[in-house]
Design an enzyme around this catalytic site. Structure first.
Site, mmCIF file in Angstrom:
data_model
loop_
_atom_site.group_PDB
_atom_site.id
_atom_site.type_symbol
_atom_site.label_atom_id
_atom_site.label_comp_id
_atom_site.label_asym_id
_atom_site.label_seq_id
_atom_site.Cartn_x
_atom_site.Cartn_y
_atom_site.Cartn_z
ATOM 1 N N ASP A 42 -3.266 -6.970 -5.343
ATOM 2 C CA ASP A 42 -4.198 -6.822 -4.230
ATOM 3 C C ASP A 42 -3.596 -7.494 -3.000
ATOM 4 O O ASP A 42 -3.388 -8.718 -2.982
ATOM 5 C CB ASP A 42 -5.531 -7.488 -4.626
ATOM 6 N N GLY A 80 0.855 -1.196 0.000
ATOM 7 C CA GLY A 80 0.000 0.000 0.000
ATOM 8 C C GLY A 80 0.882 1.234 0.000
ATOM 9 O O GLY A 80 0.575 2.234 0.641
ATOM 10 N N GLY A 81 1.974 1.154 -0.750
ATOM 11 C CA GLY A 81 2.997 2.224 -0.714
ATOM 12 C C GLY A 81 2.672 3.426 -1.579
ATOM 13 O O GLY A 81 3.507 4.303 -1.747
ATOM 14 N N HIS A 111 -4.879 0.701 9.494
ATOM 15 C CA HIS A 111 -4.748 1.333 10.810
ATOM 16 C C HIS A 111 -5.662 0.625 11.796
ATOM 17 O O HIS A 111 -5.443 0.609 12.961
ATOM 18 C CB HIS A 111 -5.117 2.801 10.877
#
Ligand SMILES: C[S@@+](CC[C@H](N)C(=O)[O-])C[C@H]1O[C@@H](n2cnc3c(N)ncnc32)[C@H](O)[C@@H]1O
Length: 275
Positions: free
Chosen positions: A247, A204-205, A265
């Site tokens: 994904d 997810g960079g 998070h």
């Protein structure tokens, strides 16, 4: 004597003040957005010294009938630490200077080629009317079965919403990249974290701003930025940096370590990014 709700006069007024402060909390966001849209940080920076009220309203071409509103907004922003208020407050001699917060609003163009961080893009995203609107649906979201606020507000999860609205995908990518610019400052004292690693995958960079900082600081480390194809599809890497689309809920590239920044998070994020 207490009122019907059992509060004495001072408690009543304290309660009212607190409620009103919260009720008008959105004005902090909106005045910050105004200052950013008007480029006030750039104006002060280019001015080279605190700008007086008269100079500011002249530069902004504010109609005379509205200059007093600008003074109120600037004082509000000053009160909130966005600008420093210098000079005398009477007779229009008051002047405005930059603070650490507003220095982070100075645009890349004003910095003319220097690479100072600018957080304007993340403020632009957070203050966007469409993206703020979803918070009106908090009640419906929290009391219902739909998994994400995005789905309640826009009918699809954030990933799907961004895919279908490329202009928001760009706003989102730029916002995330602006936040990541500050990472290189933290890296100076973090070499022990990367010791012994040959490879790292930034899951997810985004568009790779964090990875680029790490690559620069640790040139022997090979980094893969792994994100959705719609985000990394058109990006090309360099020596020790590469981009892979996919994904993360299906698989992630193998590496000695995984970096997750602003990803997962909490449990909700897992659902937020599901298509
Ligand atoms: C909040 S952003 C954080 C971006 C970056 N790590 C940063 O700190 O700037 C979350 C990122 O996760 C990516 N993402 C969301 N769902 C994903 C998935 N299923 N697989 C891979 N990446 C995903 C998004 O495209 C987005 O770039």
């Amino acid at each position: 004597m207490g009122s019907a709700n059992g509060l004495d006069a001072s408690e009543l007024f304290e309660g009212q003040a607190l409620l009103y402060m919260n009720m008008f909390g959105f004005l902090q966001t909106m005045s910050l957005k105004w200052a950013m849209q008007q480029g006030i940080a750039d104006i002060i920076y280019n001015h080279g010294k605190p700008i007086t009220f008269t100079e500011l309203v002249t530069t902004l071409q504010i109609p005379p009938a509205k200059t007093s509103l600008v003074k109120r907004l600037m004082r509000f922003l000053g009160h909130n630490g966005i600008f420093a208020i210098a000079g005398e407050e009477e007779e229009d001699h008051e002047a405005y200077d930059l603070t650490p917060a507003s220095k982070l609003l100075i645009s890349k163009a004003a910095h003319a080629g220097r690479s100072d961080p600018c957080l304007a893009p993340i403020i632009r995203m957070s203050a966007d009317p469409l993206l703020i609107n979803k918070f009106h649906q908090l009640g419906e979201f929290l009391s219902g079965d739909v998994e994400t606020l995005y789905e309640v507000a826009y009918g699809k999860p954030v990933g799907g919403f961004l895919k279908d609205n490329p202009e928001y995908q760009s706003i989102f990518n730029e916002a995330m990249a602006s936040d990541s610019q500050l990472v290189h400052l933290a890296l100076k004292n973090c070499s022990s974290v990367f010791e012994g690693l040959d490879t790292l995958v930034d899951v997810g960079g985004g568009t790779g701003t964090t990875a680029r900082s790490i690559c620069e600081a640790f040139p022997k480390l090979k980094i893969v930025v792994y994100d959705l194809p719609q985000v990394v599809g058109n990006l090309s890497g360099s020596n020790n940096l590469s981009f892979v689309g996919g994904d993360m809920f299906k698989s992630i590239p193998e590496a000695d370590a995984v970096l997750l920044k602003w990803v997962l998070h909490d449990g909700q994020m897992k659902f937020a990014y599901k298509f």
